[in-house]
Motif scaffolding. Sequence first.
Motif, PDB file in Angstrom:
ATOM      1  N   VAL A   1      67.192-121.008 127.274  1.00  0.00           N
ATOM      2  CA  VAL A   1      67.145-120.369 125.959  1.00  0.00           C
ATOM      3  C   VAL A   1      67.006-118.859 126.107  1.00  0.00           C
ATOM      4  CG1 VAL A   1      66.197-122.387 124.784  1.00  0.00           C
ATOM      5  CG2 VAL A   1      64.639-120.719 125.803  1.00  0.00           C
ATOM      6  N   ALA A   2      67.339-118.142 125.039  1.00  0.00           N
ATOM      7  CA  ALA A   2      67.191-116.685 125.035  1.00  0.00           C
ATOM      8  C   ALA A   2      66.535-116.256 123.736  1.00  0.00           C
ATOM      9  CB  ALA A   2      68.553-116.011 125.165  1.00  0.00           C
ATOM     10  N   LEU A   3      65.634-115.256 123.844  1.00  0.00           N
ATOM     11  CA  LEU A   3      65.145-114.603 122.634  1.00  0.00           C
ATOM     12  C   LEU A   3      66.317-113.807 122.086  1.00  0.00           C
ATOM     13  CD1 LEU A   3      61.669-113.229 123.713  1.00  0.00           C
ATOM     14  CD2 LEU A   3      62.112-114.744 121.778  1.00  0.00           C
ATOM     15  N   ARG A   4      66.564-113.924 120.820  1.00  0.00           N
ATOM     16  CA  ARG A   4      67.793-113.312 120.277  1.00  0.00           C
ATOM     17  C   ARG A   4      67.811-111.792 120.502  1.00  0.00           C
ATOM     18  NH1 ARG A   4      66.080-114.057 113.868  1.00  0.00           N
ATOM     19  NH2 ARG A   4      64.573-112.370 113.893  1.00  0.00           N
ATOM     20  N   PRO A   5      68.901-111.270 121.051  1.00  0.00           N
ATOM     21  CA  PRO A   5      69.022-109.821 121.224  1.00  0.00           C
ATOM     22  C   PRO A   5      69.675-109.145 120.015  1.00  0.00           C
ATOM     23  CG  PRO A   5      70.799-110.899 122.394  1.00  0.00           C
ATOM     24  CD  PRO A   5      69.994-111.999 121.752  1.00  0.00           C
ATOM     25  N   GLU A   6      70.232-109.938 119.121  1.00  0.00           N
ATOM     26  CA  GLU A   6      70.903-109.412 117.925  1.00  0.00           C
ATOM     27  C   GLU A   6      71.073-110.563 116.939  1.00  0.00           C
ATOM     28  OE1 GLU A   6      75.058-109.084 117.650  1.00  0.00           O
ATOM     29  OE2 GLU A   6      74.754-111.230 117.904  1.00  0.00           O
ATOM     30  N   GLY A   7      71.518-110.246 115.718  1.00  0.00           N
ATOM     31  CA  GLY A   7      71.530-111.269 114.674  1.00  0.00           C
ATOM     32  C   GLY A   7      72.878-111.908 114.372  1.00  0.00           C
ATOM     33  N   THR A   8      73.964-111.196 114.673  1.00  0.00           N
ATOM     34  CA  THR A   8      75.271-111.699 114.252  1.00  0.00           C
ATOM     35  C   THR A   8      75.614-113.060 114.873  1.00  0.00           C
ATOM     36  OG1 THR A   8      76.055-109.469 113.877  1.00  0.00           O
ATOM     37  CG2 THR A   8      77.745-111.150 114.170  1.00  0.00           C
ATOM     38  N   ALA A   9      75.355-113.187 116.181  1.00  0.00           N
ATOM     39  CA  ALA A   9      75.700-114.444 116.853  1.00  0.00           C
ATOM     40  C   ALA A   9      74.997-115.624 116.173  1.00  0.00           C
ATOM     41  CB  ALA A   9      75.325-114.374 118.330  1.00  0.00           C
ATOM     42  N   SER A  10      73.716-115.450 115.858  1.00  0.00           N
ATOM     43  CA  SER A  10      72.972-116.526 115.195  1.00  0.00           C
ATOM     44  C   SER A  10      73.517-116.792 113.798  1.00  0.00           C
ATOM     45  CB  SER A  10      71.491-116.177 115.079  1.00  0.00           C
ATOM     46  OG  SER A  10      70.933-115.967 116.349  1.00  0.00           O
ATOM     47  N   ALA A  11      73.850-115.727 113.085  1.00  0.00           N
ATOM     48  CA  ALA A  11      74.380-115.901 111.723  1.00  0.00           C
ATOM     49  C   ALA A  11      75.690-116.690 111.764  1.00  0.00           C
ATOM     50  CB  ALA A  11      74.583-114.546 111.050  1.00  0.00           C
ATOM     51  N   VAL A  12      76.530-116.381 112.752  1.00  0.00           N
ATOM     52  CA  VAL A  12      77.804-117.099 112.872  1.00  0.00           C
ATOM     53  C   VAL A  12      77.551-118.559 113.249  1.00  0.00           C
ATOM     54  CG1 VAL A  12      79.982-117.251 114.149  1.00  0.00           C
ATOM     55  CG2 VAL A  12      79.116-115.021 113.433  1.00  0.00           C
ATOM     56  N   ARG A  13      76.640-118.770 114.200  1.00  0.00           N
ATOM     57  CA  ARG A  13      76.311-120.141 114.566  1.00  0.00           C
ATOM     58  C   ARG A  13      75.825-120.921 113.350  1.00  0.00           C
ATOM     59  NH1 ARG A  13      72.377-122.430 114.097  1.00  0.00           N
ATOM     60  NH2 ARG A  13      70.909-120.715 114.385  1.00  0.00           N
ATOM     61  N   ALA A  14      74.935-120.298 112.557  1.00  0.00           N
ATOM     62  CA  ALA A  14      74.385-120.967 111.373  1.00  0.00           C
ATOM     63  C   ALA A  14      75.486-121.250 110.333  1.00  0.00           C
ATOM     64  CB  ALA A  14      73.284-120.115 110.749  1.00  0.00           C
ATOM     65  N   TYR A  15      76.387-120.305 110.192  1.00  0.00           N
ATOM     66  CA  TYR A  15      77.505-120.460 109.249  1.00  0.00           C
ATOM     67  C   TYR A  15      78.333-121.685 109.618  1.00  0.00           C
ATOM     68  CZ  TYR A  15      81.992-119.210 107.007  1.00  0.00           C
ATOM     69  OH  TYR A  15      83.157-119.208 106.284  1.00  0.00           O
ATOM     70  N   ILE A  16      78.596-121.829 110.915  1.00  0.00           N
ATOM     71  CA  ILE A  16      79.404-122.960 111.376  1.00  0.00           C
ATOM     72  C   ILE A  16      78.601-124.261 111.292  1.00  0.00           C
ATOM     73  CG2 ILE A  16      80.646-123.969 113.340  1.00  0.00           C
ATOM     74  CD1 ILE A  16      80.999-121.010 114.354  1.00  0.00           C
ATOM     75  N   GLU A  17      77.401-124.224 111.856  1.00  0.00           N
ATOM     76  CA  GLU A  17      76.594-125.440 111.966  1.00  0.00           C
ATOM     77  C   GLU A  17      76.261-126.024 110.590  1.00  0.00           C
ATOM     78  OE1 GLU A  17      73.405-124.937 114.719  1.00  0.00           O
ATOM     79  OE2 GLU A  17      72.615-126.963 114.381  1.00  0.00           O
ATOM     80  N   ASN A  18      76.028-125.166 109.604  1.00  0.00           N
ATOM     81  CA  ASN A  18      75.687-125.642 108.266  1.00  0.00           C
ATOM     82  C   ASN A  18      76.906-125.754 107.353  1.00  0.00           C
ATOM     83  OD1 ASN A  18      72.697-125.756 108.649  1.00  0.00           O
ATOM     84  ND2 ASN A  18      73.042-123.593 109.103  1.00  0.00           N
ATOM     85  N   LYS A  19      78.081-125.678 107.967  1.00  0.00           N
ATOM     86  CA  LYS A  19      79.352-125.851 107.243  1.00  0.00           C
ATOM     87  C   LYS A  19      79.453-124.971 105.997  1.00  0.00           C
ATOM     88  CE  LYS A  19      80.448-130.473 108.901  1.00  0.00           C
ATOM     89  NZ  LYS A  19      79.324-130.585 109.864  1.00  0.00           N
ATOM     90  N   MET A  20      79.019-123.736 106.125  1.00  0.00           N
ATOM     91  CA  MET A  20      79.111-122.823 104.987  1.00  0.00           C
ATOM     92  C   MET A  20      80.561-122.455 104.701  1.00  0.00           C
ATOM     93  SD  MET A  20      75.899-120.291 105.588  1.00  0.00           S
ATOM     94  CE  MET A  20      74.395-120.891 106.350  1.00  0.00           C
ATOM     95  N   TYR A  21      81.455-122.819 105.620  1.00  0.00           N
ATOM     96  CA  TYR A  21      82.880-122.543 105.420  1.00  0.00           C
ATOM     97  C   TYR A  21      83.504-123.527 104.448  1.00  0.00           C
ATOM     98  CZ  TYR A  21      82.817-126.103 109.084  1.00  0.00           C
ATOM     99  OH  TYR A  21      82.543-127.223 109.805  1.00  0.00           O
ATOM    100  N   ALA A  22      82.723-124.561 104.050  1.00  0.00           N
ATOM    101  CA  ALA A  22      83.297-125.656 103.277  1.00  0.00           C
ATOM    102  C   ALA A  22      83.953-125.216 101.968  1.00  0.00           C
ATOM    103  CB  ALA A  22      82.245-126.720 103.004  1.00  0.00           C
ATOM    104  N   GLU A  23      83.315-124.299 101.238  1.00  0.00           N
ATOM    105  CA  GLU A  23      83.873-123.936  99.917  1.00  0.00           C
ATOM    106  C   GLU A  23      84.748-122.691 100.015  1.00  0.00           C
ATOM    107  OE1 GLU A  23      80.041-123.482  98.261  1.00  0.00           O
ATOM    108  OE2 GLU A  23      79.629-125.352  99.305  1.00  0.00           O
ATOM    109  N   GLY A  24      85.774-122.770 100.820  1.00  0.00           N
ATOM    110  CA  GLY A  24      86.710-121.648 100.928  1.00  0.00           C
ATOM    111  C   GLY A  24      86.295-120.596 101.929  1.00  0.00           C
ATOM    112  N   GLY A  25      85.124-120.772 102.507  1.00  0.00           N
ATOM    113  CA  GLY A  25      84.721-119.903 103.600  1.00  0.00           C
ATOM    114  C   GLY A  25      83.999-118.634 103.215  1.00  0.00           C
ATOM    115  N   TYR A  26      84.020-118.306 101.923  1.00  0.00           N
ATOM    116  CA  TYR A  26      83.448-117.038 101.480  1.00  0.00           C
ATOM    117  C   TYR A  26      81.921-117.108 101.429  1.00  0.00           C
ATOM    118  CZ  TYR A  26      83.011-112.907  98.475  1.00  0.00           C
ATOM    119  OH  TYR A  26      82.694-111.690  97.957  1.00  0.00           O
ATOM    120  N   LYS A  27      81.277-116.192 102.147  1.00  0.00           N
ATOM    121  CA  LYS A  27      79.811-116.233 102.185  1.00  0.00           C
ATOM    122  C   LYS A  27      79.282-114.853 102.544  1.00  0.00           C
ATOM    123  CE  LYS A  27      76.434-119.124 101.790  1.00  0.00           C
ATOM    124  NZ  LYS A  27      76.403-119.981 100.590  1.00  0.00           N
TER     125      LYS A  27
END
Length: 409
Positions: free
Chosen positions: A77-103
């Motif tokens: 594991v790694a302590l996060r060095p920045e936020g974008t990677a986690s935000a993208v992971r969360a976007y994918i993992e929680n299927k936020m792309y489902a309603e047209g992808g806009y978020k």
Amino acid sequence: MSAIQKIRGFQDIYGKDAKKYRYIVDTARKIFNRYNFEEIILPFLEDVSLFKRSVGEATDIVQKEMYVFTDKGGREVALRPEGTASAVRAYIENKMYAEGGYKKLFYEGAMFRYERPQAGRYRQFHQIGAEIFGVDSPMADAELIRMVKDLLDSLNIQATLEINSLGSFEDRKTYISELKNFLNEKKEFLCETCQKRIETNPLRVLDCKVEGCKEATKDAPVLIDYLSQSSKERYEKLKEYLRQLDVDFIENPRLVRGLDYYTDTVFEFTTDKIGAQGTVAAGGRYDNLVEQLGGPKTPALGFAAGIERLMLLVDELPEEQKLVVVVPINQDFNSEALKVSHKLRAENLKAETVLKEGSLKSKMKLANKLGGSFVVFVSEKLELKDMATGEQELFENVEDLIDTLKDRL
Ligand code: ATP
Ligand code: MG
């Protein structure tokens, strides 16, 4: 016994600094809310491979700066060095792309990088950042940059905006091979780190701070000349929209940023008022990253600002609510004093009871130190003292006292 000290590169943020920190975050929240961004609270620990696959294997962050360890379950594991990677992971993992992808998401919190600590550079630092998913138009780039500018304006911070376009990964491939040829010819003039970077991360050579490297790369080929027609058009549109939104900018063809995932737009807000660590906010587009991390193809962009660097630039804090200090003149009135404070607070007044027992003189000393605008002495009656004028007034009951305080505060 010797006292334990904090770890190098880590800080206690307290007193006025903590107020600044909170003021900056509250201001950002207010502004991001106006642009209709939603907050996301992300984990501090992630699978190491998340950062390897996004930030990039060859970057300083992944090669040298990450806090990596194996947890008790054997996970890397790694302590996060920045936020974008986690935000993208969360976007994918929680299927936020489902309603047209806009978020539109924003986050705030601690990041960790094992860097050399200095003013404005720590091993635990804090960022506020925002990401827009599912929008291809440069309207999004312009609006995101305008939002960062709104934040800086609200905090009364003057910073210069630099922009550049990195084009697509394809455009960059051609450019990078040209750049490598150029750098290999100049190799002997480059610093040791940059000599290695020719193979691993040649773009980074262009923003090396070493004088010799700057001089040697003065006539290096410029990325902008290698952009495809569509990237060029997008860049022109961005500039048009920024002008429309009254955002001043400088074009810096050497601006590359230290993370691999950027495509097309990159930007930085910098200032010369806080020494060498002058970048206060930075970001750009990363149209391939969602797909690269296993999600559907989704254009996206974002930015992050360093809270500690913003703190160095904020000197005025908004006025705070005035304080009323409540003093029982002796211990027979302790319980009455507790009740008076309780009632003041119930009326949304800011009250502090002098909780220390002892002589009235020692309590007065503490009351002075607390810096209240008013002091209430509690005995059979309530005596209100205005600390600015020295005027005193007697009250029979707490309701009358509250009415007077509300008029005066
Ligand atoms: P720098 O060039 O200063 O190292 P960076 O390119 O590594 O910055 P990003 O990863 O884009 O920075 O992070 C965005 C912002 O976070 C930076 O502009 C800066 O304000 C802040 N920041 C980055 N690293 C640190 C750090 N070690 N300590 C304090 N703030 C930091
Ligand atoms: Mg850095």
